[in-house]
Scaffold this motif. Structure first.
Motif, PDB file in Angstrom:
ATOM      1  N   MET A 110       0.836  -1.206   0.000  1.00 19.42           N
ATOM      2  CA  MET A 110       0.000   0.000   0.000  1.00 19.42           C
ATOM      3  C   MET A 110       0.863   1.245   0.000  1.00 19.42           C
ATOM      4  O   MET A 110       0.505   2.280  -0.554  1.00 19.42           O
ATOM      5  N   ASP A 111       2.062   1.169   0.608  1.00 19.47           N
ATOM      6  CA  ASP A 111       2.943   2.329   0.661  1.00 19.47           C
ATOM      7  C   ASP A 111       3.762   2.470  -0.625  1.00 19.47           C
ATOM      8  O   ASP A 111       3.978   3.580  -1.121  1.00 19.47           O
ATOM      9  N   GLU A 112       4.246   1.314  -1.155  1.00 13.40           N
ATOM     10  CA  GLU A 112       5.260   1.355  -2.201  1.00 13.40           C
ATOM     11  C   GLU A 112       4.725   1.159  -3.609  1.00 13.40           C
ATOM     12  O   GLU A 112       5.317   1.641  -4.570  1.00 13.40           O
ATOM     13  N   ASN A 113       3.653   0.448  -3.760  1.00 15.42           N
ATOM     14  CA  ASN A 113       3.134   0.158  -5.097  1.00 15.42           C
ATOM     15  C   ASN A 113       1.793   0.846  -5.256  1.00 15.42           C
ATOM     16  O   ASN A 113       0.759   0.331  -4.851  1.00 15.42           O
ATOM     17  N   LYS A 114       1.825   2.031  -5.828  1.00 13.54           N
ATOM     18  CA  LYS A 114       0.604   2.824  -5.920  1.00 13.54           C
ATOM     19  C   LYS A 114      -0.433   2.153  -6.811  1.00 13.54           C
ATOM     20  O   LYS A 114      -1.626   2.321  -6.612  1.00 13.54           O
ATOM     21  N   GLU A 115       0.025   1.365  -7.792  1.00 12.56           N
ATOM     22  CA  GLU A 115      -0.923   0.714  -8.698  1.00 12.56           C
ATOM     23  C   GLU A 115      -1.749  -0.340  -7.965  1.00 12.56           C
ATOM     24  O   GLU A 115      -2.869  -0.641  -8.328  1.00 12.56           O
ATOM     25  N   MET A 116      -1.163  -0.909  -6.903  1.00  9.85           N
ATOM     26  CA  MET A 116      -1.886  -1.939  -6.155  1.00  9.85           C
ATOM     27  C   MET A 116      -2.649  -1.379  -4.962  1.00  9.85           C
ATOM     28  O   MET A 116      -3.388  -2.097  -4.292  1.00  9.85           O
ATOM     29  N   ALA A 117      -2.469  -0.087  -4.718  1.00  9.04           N
ATOM     30  CA  ALA A 117      -3.016   0.484  -3.487  1.00  9.04           C
ATOM     31  C   ALA A 117      -4.517   0.292  -3.358  1.00  9.04           C
ATOM     32  O   ALA A 117      -5.016  -0.113  -2.303  1.00  9.04           O
ATOM     33  N   THR A 118      -5.245   0.581  -4.421  1.00  8.10           N
ATOM     34  CA  THR A 118      -6.703   0.494  -4.346  1.00  8.10           C
ATOM     35  C   THR A 118      -7.156  -0.927  -4.030  1.00  8.10           C
ATOM     36  O   THR A 118      -8.006  -1.150  -3.164  1.00  8.10           O
ATOM     37  N   MET A 119      -6.547  -1.908  -4.739  1.00 11.62           N
ATOM     38  CA  MET A 119      -6.933  -3.301  -4.499  1.00 11.62           C
ATOM     39  C   MET A 119      -6.567  -3.744  -3.088  1.00 11.62           C
ATOM     40  O   MET A 119      -7.352  -4.394  -2.404  1.00 11.62           O
ATOM     41  N   MET A 120      -5.362  -3.366  -2.655  1.00 15.40           N
ATOM     42  CA  MET A 120      -4.915  -3.808  -1.342  1.00 15.40           C
ATOM     43  C   MET A 120      -5.742  -3.182  -0.219  1.00 15.40           C
ATOM     44  O   MET A 120      -6.044  -3.823   0.784  1.00 15.40           O
ATOM     45  N   GLU A 121      -6.133  -1.928  -0.411  1.00 18.64           N
ATOM     46  CA  GLU A 121      -6.982  -1.272   0.584  1.00 18.64           C
ATOM     47  C   GLU A 121      -8.327  -1.983   0.677  1.00 18.64           C
ATOM     48  O   GLU A 121      -8.878  -2.163   1.768  1.00 18.64           O
ATOM     49  N   ALA A 122      -8.857  -2.387  -0.497  1.00 20.71           N
ATOM     50  CA  ALA A 122     -10.139  -3.086  -0.499  1.00 20.71           C
ATOM     51  C   ALA A 122     -10.026  -4.432   0.200  1.00 20.71           C
ATOM     52  O   ALA A 122     -10.906  -4.843   0.959  1.00 20.71           O
ATOM     53  N   LEU A 123      -8.912  -5.139  -0.051  1.00 22.99           N
ATOM     54  CA  LEU A 123      -8.719  -6.433   0.608  1.00 22.99           C
ATOM     55  C   LEU A 123      -8.568  -6.258   2.116  1.00 22.99           C
ATOM     56  O   LEU A 123      -9.115  -7.020   2.913  1.00 22.99           O
ATOM     57  N   ALA A 124      -7.803  -5.241   2.491  1.00 28.76           N
ATOM     58  CA  ALA A 124      -7.532  -5.043   3.913  1.00 28.76           C
ATOM     59  C   ALA A 124      -8.766  -4.601   4.687  1.00 28.76           C
ATOM     60  O   ALA A 124      -8.896  -4.897   5.880  1.00 28.76           O
ATOM     61  N   GLU A 125      -9.656  -3.881   4.025  1.00 25.27           N
ATOM     62  CA  GLU A 125     -10.831  -3.328   4.698  1.00 25.27           C
ATOM     63  C   GLU A 125     -11.578  -4.377   5.494  1.00 25.27           C
ATOM     64  O   GLU A 125     -11.979  -4.152   6.636  1.00 25.27           O
ATOM     65  N   ASN A 126     -11.768  -5.546   4.919  1.00 20.88           N
ATOM     66  CA  ASN A 126     -12.576  -6.583   5.572  1.00 20.88           C
ATOM     67  C   ASN A 126     -11.738  -7.769   6.056  1.00 20.88           C
ATOM     68  O   ASN A 126     -12.292  -8.825   6.371  1.00 20.88           O
ATOM     69  N   MET A 127     -10.426  -7.600   6.097  1.00 22.06           N
ATOM     70  CA  MET A 127      -9.555  -8.707   6.515  1.00 22.06           C
ATOM     71  C   MET A 127      -9.463  -8.767   8.035  1.00 22.06           C
ATOM     72  O   MET A 127      -9.071  -7.794   8.683  1.00 22.06           O
ATOM     73  N   PRO A 128      -9.803  -9.909   8.651  1.00 19.43           N
ATOM     74  CA  PRO A 128      -9.647 -10.023  10.104  1.00 19.43           C
ATOM     75  C   PRO A 128      -8.174 -10.148  10.480  1.00 19.43           C
ATOM     76  O   PRO A 128      -7.345 -10.616   9.688  1.00 19.43           O
ATOM     77  N   LEU A 129      -7.848  -9.756  11.694  1.00 18.11           N
ATOM     78  CA  LEU A 129      -6.460  -9.804  12.143  1.00 18.11           C
ATOM     79  C   LEU A 129      -5.880 -11.215  12.069  1.00 18.11           C
ATOM     80  O   LEU A 129      -4.683 -11.391  11.815  1.00 18.11           O
ATOM     81  N   ARG A 130      -6.701 -12.223  12.299  1.00 16.37           N
ATOM     82  CA  ARG A 130      -6.188 -13.601  12.276  1.00 16.37           C
ATOM     83  C   ARG A 130      -5.563 -13.952  10.928  1.00 16.37           C
ATOM     84  O   ARG A 130      -4.698 -14.825  10.827  1.00 16.37           O
ATOM     85  N   ALA A 131      -5.994 -13.245   9.848  1.00 20.09           N
ATOM     86  CA  ALA A 131      -5.446 -13.536   8.522  1.00 20.09           C
ATOM     87  C   ALA A 131      -4.003 -13.073   8.377  1.00 20.09           C
ATOM     88  O   ALA A 131      -3.328 -13.435   7.414  1.00 20.09           O
ATOM     89  N   LEU A 132      -3.514 -12.238   9.329  1.00 23.82           N
ATOM     90  CA  LEU A 132      -2.132 -11.782   9.251  1.00 23.82           C
ATOM     91  C   LEU A 132      -1.151 -12.948   9.289  1.00 23.82           C
ATOM     92  O   LEU A 132      -0.086 -12.908   8.665  1.00 23.82           O
ATOM     93  N   VAL A 133      -1.484 -13.986  10.038  1.00 19.34           N
ATOM     94  CA  VAL A 133      -0.594 -15.147  10.140  1.00 19.34           C
ATOM     95  C   VAL A 133      -0.388 -15.766   8.766  1.00 19.34           C
ATOM     96  O   VAL A 133       0.740 -16.091   8.363  1.00 19.34           O
ATOM     97  N   TYR A 134      -1.466 -15.873   8.002  1.00 22.43           N
ATOM     98  CA  TYR A 134      -1.379 -16.482   6.669  1.00 22.43           C
ATOM     99  C   TYR A 134      -0.708 -15.543   5.667  1.00 22.43           C
ATOM    100  O   TYR A 134       0.216 -15.936   4.946  1.00 22.43           O
ATOM    101  N   PHE A 135      -1.163 -14.266   5.653  1.00 24.09           N
ATOM    102  CA  PHE A 135      -0.678 -13.355   4.626  1.00 24.09           C
ATOM    103  C   PHE A 135       0.782 -12.944   4.835  1.00 24.09           C
ATOM    104  O   PHE A 135       1.435 -12.446   3.916  1.00 24.09           O
ATOM    105  N   THR A 136       1.307 -13.119   6.050  1.00 20.09           N
ATOM    106  CA  THR A 136       2.736 -12.855   6.267  1.00 20.09           C
ATOM    107  C   THR A 136       3.542 -14.151   6.208  1.00 20.09           C
ATOM    108  O   THR A 136       4.724 -14.157   6.549  1.00 20.09           O
TER     109      THR A 136
END
Length: 770
Positions: free
Chosen positions: A714-740
């Protein structure tokens, strides 16, 4: 004389105490002669005193002593006139004193959830703020004469169908913001002597047996110190009702209620201390009412008739006036059509039915005004007792209309359409009334329709008439009041206190009224009346707050005391209103508030202020409103309290809910923070939207994460920012384990959660804590 109530209670036997908790008969509270406790009498009559003749009560529906019949509640509410409501209350108090009535059973302020409710003619509005403000003025008026009121029917008595057994399922916000709110300010500010508990259940418990509604809300939260009485025959289990806080069972229950109380106390299911507290409240009411008696009290019948006339004119609503057809000229020939002109429909049926001292009718008033039959042609048009179109009567009406320059058609809802005890099943006027409009419009272009009804009706015939006056139910002076408005002696100033839908299916409660069996679900929630039509963007036939005048009003120079306030501050709003027409008139200035960006579902606007002003031609006046915290709040079910969200609000000044003239934005800062319960299923979007948690949450996640993540994207790739913000909006914290990819472990995830919750408690940043 001051009485030592506790000493009196200590002298009473158990049976005497129990007997006090049930009516002596249909209308009296019990007294005990040996202890000097008098019996006092209550009486029906939100819009007129109904003192029954005889002692048995005739089940409450027998003949009654003559009294002034004021306009019904629907008419009074359409006046939007607090001073008038107080004056009517004072008059009712005087009549109650003259008849020895200690408590008047009214006002009725249940919300008009559906236009089908058979008792809507008796109630005020679909809006709780308007309803509560008018009720407050009415109660102040009655009680200023030393007569108590019984505000009713608490709670959610919004239909007559199965009213004694229905179970209304209402969500918490709707209860607080709509149904309880109609009672809340009136109870807090007007302090009625009594509150009448309704028949029905709410959320699976009878209101008369509800610790929550009677004990927690009414007594603890609102500080109500008077007595709670039952509606007549509303008690299911008398001991449970007493335990919940219901003091008085009405009427006399033939000993059954008393036996249940005695059994409960003798078997220690109820403590005697609770009974003593109940009896003390009852004695305070009885002795206070007795001390307020005015022996030999009288009142002026003529003045009360004139007040009834004024109230009727103030409550009539001019809905249509094409080509300024109204007011009527007095030098033209007028056809007056409709049996209501000679036999007016002036009140509703049931327990509020008043035996009037006198009854005006429009035919006599117009005949006097126009000088007899030379300029007034009358035709019945329909049979009051038969609904099917009557060919001869319709033909006579057509001939009368042909001979005249103007036609005034009196139509509406006959008595049998609206009454306590049953609801309507449709919004149509009788077929013969509708046919009259259509047939007369063919031969007379100058047609004015006057409605006599207690609630909205559908109007597929609206385009057939040039003028439309909603007369509602105008009380005993309805005839002279109609004459005053039709001929322009009084400029109509009423505005609708309820929305008129174009058709029944437009109403928000349509799919859920009157429910299935005893179950009725209020699935429209807070979106009652105009709140729904606004949100749905569905224009009604006539909107809430709508009404025309014989003059014009201009609004200008709206100002607010500050553009930025805290929720603990008051906001003063001023607007200049000018009469730009050539007639004196009254305007109802309405103030609405809109939360422009809320995190919860809210109406687009809500009424939070109104003032009725009278202006001469060319005169202008500054109208001032004062808004406090409650004007900006919604009921937050998490904190169980009213809450203001920080943000921008729009103050709107309008002529109706649909005609907003002026707007001004104000920033409101909340002084109350609602902490999130941060957990594994809290979303990233919820954290990023929180001003306190957004920065530390981002920092903690980045510190714990050793691999590139969506936050970095979201900080570095402006082209992906919109999509990543949309994904993050409804992502529960528990998903951090998987996405990292496990860079954030389960243990570290729990640490992040714990730190964020600590920040809300201690106000410390995550960095400082570490």
């Amino acid at each position: 004389m001051e009485r030592n109530i506790q000493a009196i209670v200590s002298q009473m036997s158990l049976k005497e105490k129990v007997s006090m908790c049930t009516g002596l008969d249909f209308w009296h509270l019990r007294g005990i002669e040996r202890l000097g406790i008098p019996s006092i009498r209550v009486g029906d009559g939100p819009h007129g005193l109904r003192k029954q003749i005889g002692e048995d009560g005739h089940m409450g529906l027998g003949p009654s002593e003559p009294a002034t019949c004021f306009p019904a509640g629907a008419t009074l509410a359409s006046s939007w006139d607090k001073e008038l409501m107080r004056d009517v209350g004072i008059a009712l108090g005087k009549e109650a004193q003259a008849e020895g009535i200690a408590v008047l059973l009214g006002p009725g302020i249940n919300i008009k959830r559906s236009p089908l409710c058979g008792r809507n003619f008796e109630y005020y509005s679909e809006d709780p703020y308007l309803s509560s403000e008018l009720a407050t003025a009415y109660i102040h008026g009655v009680q200023s004469e030393g007569v108590g009121t019984s505000i009713k029917h608490y709670l959610a008595n919004n239909q007559e169908h199965r009213r004694m057994t229905t179970n209304a399922i209402i969500d918490e916000r709707a209860l607080r913001e709509i149904y309880l709110a109609s009672f809340e300010n009136a109870v807090k500010h007007a302090k009625p002597w009594t509150v009448m508990a309704s028949y029905n259940r709410v959320n699976f418990e009878f209101v008369s047996e509800s610790h929550f509604f009677l004990g927690e809300v009414l007594r603890k939260e609102w500080g109500f110190g008077g007595i709670v009485m039952s509606d007549w025959g509303a008690i299911d289990e008398r001991d449970a009702a007493l335990a919940a806080g219901l003091d008085l069972e009405m009427p006399n229950s033939l000993g059954f209620g008393e036996k249940k109380l005695l059994d409960a106390i003798e078997h220690e299911k109820l403590p005697q201390t609770l009974l003593d507290q109940t009896v003390e409240r009852l004695l305070r009411l009885i002795f206070h009412a007795d001390s307020q008696k005015k022996e030999g009290a009288t009142f002026n019948k003529r003045l009360h008739h004139e007040l009834a006339r004024k109230a009727a004119t103030e409550g009539m609503v001019l809905l249509k006036n094409d080509d300024n057809i109204l007011p009527l000229p007095k030098d033209k020939k007028i056809a007056l059509i409709g049996a209501f002109a000679k036999h007016p429909r002036y009140q509703g049926g049931g327990s509020s039915h008043v035996n009037p001292f006198h009854l005006d009718n429009l035919y006599d008033e117009m005949a006097c005004e126009l000088g007899g039959e030379d300029r007034l042609i009358y035709a019945d048009g329909y049979d009051l007792h038969v609904e099917l179109p009557h060919t001869r009567l319709i033909e006579e009406a057509i001939e009368a209309a042909k001979k005249a320059d103007y036609a005034v058609l009196m139509i509406g809802l006959p008595d049998r359409y609206e009454s306590e005890g049953y609801d309507r099943t449709h919004l149509r006027i009788p077929a013969d009334h509708q046919m009259l409009v259509e047939e007369i419009a063919k031969v007379q272009p100058n047609l004015v329709v006057v409605l006599s009804n207690g609630a909205p009706v559908e109007m597929p015939w609206l385009d057939k008439t040039k003028g439309l006056l909603e007369g509602y139910l105008g009380g005993q002076a309805v005839g002279s009041a109609l004459r005053d408005v039709l001929f322009g002696y009084t400029n109509p100033s009423g505005k609708l206190a309820e929305t008129f839908p174009e058709k029944l299916s437009d109403n928000p409660s349509y799919l859920h009224f009157p429910g299935d069996g005893n179950l009725v679900e209020y699935k429209e929630g807070i979106f009652v009346g105009y709140r729904y039509y606004d949100k749905k963007e569905r224009p009604p036939l006539f909107p809430f707050g709508y009404g025309l005048s014989y003059t014009e009003f201009d609004y200008s120079d709206m100002t607010v005391s500050s553009n930025s306030i805290k929720d603990t501050d008051e906001l003063t709003v001023r607007v200049v209103v000018k009469n730009t027409g050539d007639r004196a008139g009254k305007e109802i200035v309405q103030l609405y508030v809109s939360d422009l960006e809320s995190t919860v579902r809210r109406p687009r606007k809500e009424l939070k202020g109104f003032e009725k002003v009278e202006l001469q031609p060319g005169e202008e006046q500054v109208v001032t409103f004062t808004l406090n915290k409650r004007a900006f709040t919604y009921y937050n079910t998490q904190i169980k309290d009213w809450h203001v969200e920080t943000g921008e609000y729009e103050i709107m000044i309008g002529k109706s809910s649909a005609q907003i003239e002026l707007k001004h934005k104000v920033a409101v800062q909340s002084t109350v923070r609602i902490n999130q319960n941060v957990n594994r299923n809290t979303t990233i979007g919820e954290l990023m939207a929180d001003p306190l948690l957004a920065e530390p949450a981002t920092k903690l996640i980045k510190e714990m994460n050793e691999t590139p993540s969506f936050l970095d994207s979201m900080d570095e790739n402006k082209e992906m920012a919109t999509m990543m913000e949309a994904l993050a909006e409804n992502m529960p914290l528990r998903a951090l384990v998987y996405f990292t990819k496990g860079s954030i472990t389960e243990e570290e995830l729990q640490y992040i959660i714990d730190e964020l919750n600590k920040i809300q408690v201690y106000g410390l940043s995550a960095a400082e804590k570490r």
